[in-house]
Design an enzyme around this catalytic site. Structure first.
Site, PDB file in Angstrom:
ATOM      1  N   SER A 151      31.047  41.000  13.413  1.00  0.00           N
ATOM      2  CA  SER A 151      32.196  40.803  12.522  1.00  0.00           C
ATOM      3  C   SER A 151      33.251  41.883  12.761  1.00  0.00           C
ATOM      4  O   SER A 151      33.766  41.979  13.877  1.00  0.00           O
ATOM      5  CB  SER A 151      31.707  40.754  11.072  1.00  0.00           C
ATOM      6  OG  SER A 151      32.710  40.251  10.231  1.00  0.00           O
ATOM      7  N   ASP A 228      29.568  29.378   9.745  1.00  0.00           N
ATOM      8  CA  ASP A 228      30.076  30.672   9.265  1.00  0.00           C
ATOM      9  C   ASP A 228      31.352  30.437   8.453  1.00  0.00           C
ATOM     10  O   ASP A 228      32.375  29.997   8.983  1.00  0.00           O
ATOM     11  CB  ASP A 228      30.365  31.532  10.507  1.00  0.00           C
ATOM     12  CG  ASP A 228      30.822  32.947  10.177  1.00  0.00           C
ATOM     13  OD1 ASP A 228      31.507  33.126   9.141  1.00  0.00           O
ATOM     14  OD2 ASP A 228      30.520  33.858  10.956  1.00  0.00           O
ATOM     15  N   HIS A 264      27.133  33.713   8.745  1.00  0.00           N
ATOM     16  CA  HIS A 264      27.665  35.033   9.128  1.00  0.00           C
ATOM     17  C   HIS A 264      26.633  36.146   8.917  1.00  0.00           C
ATOM     18  O   HIS A 264      26.941  37.321   9.111  1.00  0.00           O
ATOM     19  CB  HIS A 264      28.915  35.306   8.276  1.00  0.00           C
ATOM     20  CG  HIS A 264      29.840  36.347   8.823  1.00  0.00           C
ATOM     21  ND1 HIS A 264      30.657  36.136   9.915  1.00  0.00           N
ATOM     22  CD2 HIS A 264      30.099  37.635   8.436  1.00  0.00           C
ATOM     23  CE1 HIS A 264      31.368  37.224  10.162  1.00  0.00           C
ATOM     24  NE2 HIS A 264      31.041  38.146   9.285  1.00  0.00           N
TER      25      HIS A 264
END
Lengths: 286, 286
Positions: A151, A228, A264
């Site tokens: 991320s 995600d 995620h």
């Protein structure tokens, strides 16, 4: 530059060291985890994988839930899990938001006051931390280093790799913020750390901009889950990165895998951690 | 008996289901995680591994940090991660201690008021939960079930296995409370749930007592870390269990491995999870 060892934890045949050191670039004590694989005191030089964490995380989350030690142990690779920002600088508002300030250093050197007084994670990760590690842990091989991240840390891995072609042998990323100047998270962070109109500075830390002018043959693996929510909300924009890589004629060196249904979370990363460590291992010659 | 699915999370090619159901034995709604390996809707029957958690945990901790899904995915085994006690029964003091009440059900059916009104994790795990699962998830093979667990859950795995020789194909445990009637944690729990002087009842839920009279050929694997503080504090007492197994002539069927330097944490379990799943897989015929 010396480290304090707060704990030594047995993990997959090796040791996870919980370390603290005083860092100049970030103007505070920094915590990190260092995984040393089995046999790390045998005199052999050990390659190193830096793992950069995402928003809200410290170096602890992935060491517990990411499953990187599993394959790193087998391949004989050390893993460094740094923190995501300075802590406790007493800057007004530093703890107010999950996506700016503490836990959200974005792997840049802030140019704007008051953040410039310690929000220098770019210098910390590319220079101060590795120098300290290679000086204190002589078994670590400074000639064989790769980088990965998740991320915000995927953004960090990509940009640090693309800006420093000789520093890292390969780069991989899980759900990276691949085009921050066009994503809400990136725009907020870069406005705060660089100033709202400092777009030339913004571009210096945008992976999609950087790959356009990359010289050489990058080695990049990216995984993004189709489930995600941040991907759906266009915070990640991996397609923009791939389009830029294509424009630059290096898309053959970038593997983007869209993984069905994955989200995620660390469940996603754990599922592909073995493959990312193997990707790094190949580039590191192990 | 039906389950509500609160979330479906992609993990190691399969799905982790976060489930809730109303349970009679525990007198409340119970949460659990169910990992279904890849191909679990192909019509083939899937063997099942129950994982029992330790003190303070829910079914979430090990699903996130234990990495059982890694090998379970490869072997095609479903993993059930139940909670460790009823929750929210409004019994006075149920949330006062980490080692009694909520999060500390000890896999027994309490005989003492007020705990008997819902602290019946023995019936829940051996009967109500599997019945509900096998009825709702028809792909799960009720003829091929194994059990494992950690700490208090290692006690649970050993005692449920030894008390129900036909229910489980094998048993493994990480740092189990192997002789609770002689350990502070066990003595506190059994005093509270059964009464201080009810020693005959205590012995019915003590693995070391149970193995003495076990008929048959048990299949048991136990790992304990030599750096485990609870081992050092004599909460676990695996040597007593081994001595009893020897006395009963079944020590050849029990493998106790003392693992150098490992502690009581999920780092320890993650390091040997693959091997425990493989041990179960062999007994389950996969």
């Amino acid at each position: 530059m010396a480290f304090t060892t707060n704990a030594t934890i047995a993990s997959f045949g090796g040791k996870l060291l919980k370390l603290t050191h005083a860092a100049k670039s970030t103007n505070c004590d920094m915590n990190l985890n260092l995984y040393l694989p089995p046999g790390s005191n045998s005199g052999k030089k050990i390659p190193v994988l830096f793992y950069l964490s995402g928003l809200t995380c410290t170096g602890d989350n992935c060491a517990e839930k990411g499953f990187f030690q599993h394959k790193a142990s087998e391949k004989g690779i050390a893993v460094v899990y740094p923190d995501t920002s300075p802590r406790g600088l007493k800057i007004e508002g530093e703890d107010d938001a999950y996506d700016f300030g503490s836990g959200a250093g974005f792997y840049i050197d802030a140019t704007k006051e008051p953040w410039s007084k310690g929000y220098n994670m770019y210098t910390y990760i590319t220079s101060e931390l590795p120098q300290a590690l290679f000086s204190s842990f002589e078994q670590l091989d400074k000639e064989r280093v790769s980088i990965t991240g998740h991320s915000m840390g995927g953004h960090g891995a990509l940009t640090l790799y693309l800006k420093n072609p000789t520093l890292y042998k390969s780069c991989s990323a899980f759900a990276p913020i691949a085009n921050p100047i066009n994503a809400p998270w990136g725009q907020k962070a870069f406005s705060g750390y660089f100033g709202e109109n400092n777009t030339s500075k913004w571009k210096e830390h945008d992976a999609t901009e950087l790959i356009k002018s990359y010289k050489g043959t990058p080695k990049i693996l990216i995984d993004v889950g189709t489930g995600d929510n941040f991907y759906k909300q266009k915070q990640l924009l991996p397609e923009n990165f791939m389009a830029a890589a294509k424009e630059a004629g290096v898309d053959g060196c970038v593997k983007l895998r869209m993984q069905d249904d994955y989200d995620h979370s660390y469940y996603f990363m754990a599922s592909f951690a073995d493959e990312h460590v193997e990707f790094a291992a190949k580039a590191l010659g192990v």
